[in-house]
Design an enzyme around this catalytic site. Sequence first.
Site, PDB file in Angstrom:
ATOM      1  N   GLU A 180      -8.463   9.414   4.476  1.00  0.00           N
ATOM      2  CA  GLU A 180      -8.648   7.985   4.650  1.00  0.00           C
ATOM      3  C   GLU A 180      -9.098   7.729   6.085  1.00  0.00           C
ATOM      4  O   GLU A 180      -8.725   8.470   6.995  1.00  0.00           O
ATOM      5  CB  GLU A 180      -7.345   7.227   4.399  1.00  0.00           C
ATOM      6  N   GLU A 181      -9.831   6.637   6.252  1.00  0.00           N
ATOM      7  CA  GLU A 181     -10.324   6.281   7.584  1.00  0.00           C
ATOM      8  C   GLU A 181      -9.179   5.945   8.543  1.00  0.00           C
ATOM      9  O   GLU A 181      -9.371   5.920   9.751  1.00  0.00           O
ATOM     10  CB  GLU A 181     -11.304   5.116   7.509  1.00  0.00           C
ATOM     11  N   SER A 182      -7.994   5.654   8.000  1.00  0.00           N
ATOM     12  CA  SER A 182      -6.854   5.208   8.789  1.00  0.00           C
ATOM     13  C   SER A 182      -6.062   6.391   9.343  1.00  0.00           C
ATOM     14  O   SER A 182      -4.841   6.371   9.338  1.00  0.00           O
ATOM     15  CB  SER A 182      -5.961   4.326   7.933  1.00  0.00           C
TER      16      SER A 182
ATOM     17  N   LYS B 142      -0.488  12.449   2.710  1.00  0.00           N
ATOM     18  CA  LYS B 142      -1.277  12.839   3.864  1.00  0.00           C
ATOM     19  C   LYS B 142      -0.348  13.541   4.835  1.00  0.00           C
ATOM     20  O   LYS B 142       0.867  13.350   4.771  1.00  0.00           O
ATOM     21  CB  LYS B 142      -1.982  11.648   4.487  1.00  0.00           C
TER      22      LYS B 142
ATOM     23  N   SER C  82       6.415   3.729   8.590  1.00  0.00           N
ATOM     24  CA  SER C  82       5.256   4.479   9.051  1.00  0.00           C
ATOM     25  C   SER C  82       4.745   4.079  10.430  1.00  0.00           C
ATOM     26  O   SER C  82       5.468   4.191  11.406  1.00  0.00           O
ATOM     27  CB  SER C  82       4.166   4.363   8.003  1.00  0.00           C
ATOM     28  N   HIS C  83       3.525   3.547  10.494  1.00  0.00           N
ATOM     29  CA  HIS C  83       2.911   3.254  11.795  1.00  0.00           C
ATOM     30  C   HIS C  83       3.382   1.910  12.360  1.00  0.00           C
ATOM     31  O   HIS C  83       2.974   1.526  13.446  1.00  0.00           O
ATOM     32  CB  HIS C  83       1.391   3.236  11.652  1.00  0.00           C
TER      33      HIS C  83
ATOM     34  N   THR D 290      -7.689   2.209  -1.344  1.00  0.00           N
ATOM     35  CA  THR D 290      -6.872   2.538  -0.178  1.00  0.00           C
ATOM     36  C   THR D 290      -5.427   2.835  -0.582  1.00  0.00           C
ATOM     37  O   THR D 290      -4.841   2.121  -1.395  1.00  0.00           O
ATOM     38  CB  THR D 290      -6.911   1.351   0.791  1.00  0.00           C
TER      39      THR D 290
ATOM     40  N   ARG E 199      -8.902  -6.417   7.515  1.00  0.00           N
ATOM     41  CA  ARG E 199      -9.546  -5.200   7.991  1.00  0.00           C
ATOM     42  C   ARG E 199     -11.027  -5.277   7.640  1.00  0.00           C
ATOM     43  O   ARG E 199     -11.390  -5.520   6.481  1.00  0.00           O
ATOM     44  CB  ARG E 199      -8.933  -3.965   7.354  1.00  0.00           C
TER      45      ARG E 199
ATOM     46  N   ASP F 216       2.655  11.369   8.880  1.00  0.00           N
ATOM     47  CA  ASP F 216       1.608  11.656   7.895  1.00  0.00           C
ATOM     48  C   ASP F 216       0.196  11.338   8.410  1.00  0.00           C
ATOM     49  O   ASP F 216      -0.783  11.725   7.792  1.00  0.00           O
ATOM     50  CB  ASP F 216       1.879  10.952   6.551  1.00  0.00           C
TER      51      ASP F 216
ATOM     52  N   THR G 148       0.842  -1.209   0.000  1.00  0.00           N
ATOM     53  CA  THR G 148       0.000   0.000   0.000  1.00  0.00           C
ATOM     54  C   THR G 148       0.872   1.252   0.000  1.00  0.00           C
ATOM     55  O   THR G 148       0.539   2.256  -0.627  1.00  0.00           O
ATOM     56  CB  THR G 148      -0.914   0.010   1.247  1.00  0.00           C
TER      57      THR G 148
ATOM     58  N   LYS H  97      10.178   4.020   0.357  1.00  0.00           N
ATOM     59  CA  LYS H  97       9.289   4.260  -0.779  1.00  0.00           C
ATOM     60  C   LYS H  97       9.798   5.416  -1.625  1.00  0.00           C
ATOM     61  O   LYS H  97      10.514   6.294  -1.145  1.00  0.00           O
ATOM     62  CB  LYS H  97       7.859   4.496  -0.325  1.00  0.00           C
TER      63      LYS H  97
ATOM     64  N   ARG I 111       7.957  -2.730   2.789  1.00  0.00           N
ATOM     65  CA  ARG I 111       8.135  -2.841   4.244  1.00  0.00           C
ATOM     66  C   ARG I 111       8.482  -4.257   4.619  1.00  0.00           C
ATOM     67  O   ARG I 111       7.813  -5.198   4.193  1.00  0.00           O
ATOM     68  CB  ARG I 111       6.845  -2.444   4.977  1.00  0.00           C
TER      69      ARG I 111
ATOM     70  N   ASP J  60       1.885   9.685  13.541  1.00  0.00           N
ATOM     71  CA  ASP J  60       2.529   8.367  13.498  1.00  0.00           C
ATOM     72  C   ASP J  60       4.037   8.459  13.217  1.00  0.00           C
ATOM     73  O   ASP J  60       4.611   9.547  13.203  1.00  0.00           O
ATOM     74  CB  ASP J  60       1.844   7.475  12.456  1.00  0.00           C
TER      75      ASP J  60
HETATM   76  C1  VG1 Z   1      -2.833   1.210   5.753  1.00  0.00           C
HETATM   77  C2  VG1 Z   1      -4.100   2.039   5.723  1.00  0.00           C
HETATM   78  C3  VG1 Z   1      -4.104   2.934   4.496  1.00  0.00           C
HETATM   79  C4  VG1 Z   1      -2.842   3.794   4.478  1.00  0.00           C
HETATM   80  C5  VG1 Z   1      -1.621   2.915   4.571  1.00  0.00           C
HETATM   81  C6  VG1 Z   1      -0.342   3.696   4.692  1.00  0.00           C
HETATM   82  O1  VG1 Z   1      -2.795   0.362   4.625  1.00  0.00           O
HETATM   83  O2  VG1 Z   1      -5.240   1.223   5.752  1.00  0.00           O
HETATM   84  O3  VG1 Z   1      -5.272   3.718   4.506  1.00  0.00           O
HETATM   85  O4  VG1 Z   1      -2.790   4.544   3.298  1.00  0.00           O
HETATM   86  O5  VG1 Z   1      -1.702   2.074   5.730  1.00  0.00           O
HETATM   87  O6  VG1 Z   1      -0.353   4.521   5.824  1.00  0.00           O
HETATM   88  P1  VG1 Z   1      -3.210  -1.179   4.678  1.00  0.00           P
HETATM   89  O7  VG1 Z   1      -2.951  -1.726   3.302  1.00  0.00           O
HETATM   90  O8  VG1 Z   1      -2.389  -1.801   5.747  1.00  0.00           O
HETATM   91  O9  VG1 Z   1      -4.654  -1.201   5.050  1.00  0.00           O
HETATM   92  V1  VG1 Z   1       1.104   4.890   6.564  1.00  0.00           V
HETATM   93  O10 VG1 Z   1       0.842   6.144   7.577  1.00  0.00           O
HETATM   94  O11 VG1 Z   1       1.464   3.380   7.285  1.00  0.00           O
HETATM   95  O12 VG1 Z   1       2.155   5.148   5.373  1.00  0.00           O
HETATM   96 CO    CO Z   2       2.517   7.029   8.109  1.00  0.00          CO
END
Ligand code: VG1
Ligand code: CO
Length: 545
Positions: free
Chosen positions: A364-366, A377, A113-114, A345, A498, A282, A18, A126, A22, A278
């Site tokens: 996004e909902e996340s 973001k 990221s998170h 997504t 999810r 972002d 996504t 990335k 990673r 996070d």
């Molecule tokens: C998750 C979220 C998605 C977001 C992505 C990257 O992806 O659901 O909305 O864009 O993380 O966010 P996934 O494929 O795990 O559902 V970040 O802040 O980790 O770059």
């Molecule tokens: Co992030």
Amino acid sequence: MSIQTVSTRPFPGQRPGTSGLRKKVAVFQQPHYLENFVQAVFDTLPGHEGQSLVLGGDGRFHNRTAVRTILRMAAANGFARVLVGRGGLLSTPAVSAVIRRRAAFGGLILSASHNPGGPDGDFGIKYNASNGGPAPEKLTEAIYARSLEIAEYRIESEGGDIDFDTLGTRTLGGMSVEVIDPVADYAELMQQLFDFDAMRAWFAAGHRMRFDAMSAVSGPYARAILEGQLGAPAGTVINGEPLEDFGGHHPDPNPAHAAELMAAMSGPDAPDFGAASDGDADRNMILGRDFVVTPSDSLAVLAEHATRVPGYRAGLAGIARSMPTSRAADKVAAALGIPCHETPTGWKFFGNLLDAGQATLCGEESYGTGSSHVREKDGLWAVLFWLDLLAVTGRSVEDLVRAHWARFGRHYYSRHDWEGIPAERADALMAELRAQLPALAGRDCGAGLRIATADDFAYTDPVDGSVSTRQGVRLLFADGSRIVFRLSGTGTEGATLRVYLERYEADAARHGHPVQEALGALVRIADELAGIRRHSGMEAPTVVT
Ligand code: VG1
Ligand code: CO
């Protein structure tokens, strides 16, 4: 200049998900692993010779090692200049801002990221293109294809000890390495968008805020802007020092992982405004006193009041949200008479809409919100947007959201994550679900819920016509409720399912229910239809947000 050409063999599985590639740190530490991927990126970018590259990361374990390697590879691959954040630090939105402001060719962001960090945690990388946004799918697929046939990479044999901890310009094998202040460009951009005087006055009047940087990269940005420029008292930003392991925490700003902030925001003495972001800064979480704002509602509220803020005074061209994000923003778009786009997504799908001027705000909902000011973001941007609204309206977070519900109705919303399911079981669950799709329309699921349509979301980009299929199974109910199922594309261990649940309630008298209770029937239906417990062998979701 002494360029070394190193023979290598492809690693399977270097397909970006996504948001970039990673893997566990240990995977990235294998000899040639990072090098292969970086060379695959460079090989896929014709015309990069003589150009500028932006480089930085969220400071997690392995960040500094990767910066050194990439600097030497950029020099050997003919880049004229690399702009690197001091200490190897740059948040994801800051990379986007720097690429755009300095007209760079692109950028490499080092972050998972998170995901947790540290030697046993995750690392990631990335590529962002010259518009400042994540590489579109076409490019990530080309990078992946290249990684499968790679036989050698190029690296400068010297320069391993280059200083990127002090500002200034130095040379590495004929390439210039410019060490930049990670915060400066970004902070200037924020000043153009928001009313700093109004926010200063809000703090001066005694309002209080707490920003949890989660020991990740947003700390220096939040301190410089909130405490440095807006006069928030010292200590407003907590966990503001970026740590290689994020202090052992999960740098994911949601009520489950930001427990310390949640606790601080509860009770009569709590600050007026709480926020977190996070690993790579972002994402954002918005809290009022004893009040949690869902990211979907946050996008809708920002859209509703956007013209109160200088950067959006002229109005919005459109809104875009990822498919699983609630439809609260759609209601606002309809009221404003502007389009609301629904994308798969991942932020990479917003890039074309933003570039074409078809969307101004995205979400996004996340816990991801952003706008046309960059192509990512942007956590702190969302926090400043809210702060500006609090300052110019004089209202509280809770008041703004409740007024929004009263006007547009409330979208009860929750995401249930089932983490660590063995991959083949998760695949079987999705395959069974997909096989049922043709028979689901018209089914009465009880509790007044009838499935109107059931499909697997596919998206045709309105700008370049590219098609992305299998982006999530959707059950759309006659009363406007939705259940969406998809597998995560950012995890590094097993699969994460999810499940996104949404129910619309127009009647203001029914806006006060606990969220999980309001969604109870949908939770039951999701498990019945998908056999989540049966397939996963688990009794309950691991994270509920
Ligand atoms: C998750 C979220 C998605 C977001 C992505 C990257 O992806 O659901 O909305 O864009 O993380 O966010 P996934 O494929 O795990 O559902 V970040 O802040 O980790 O770059
Ligand atoms: Co992030």
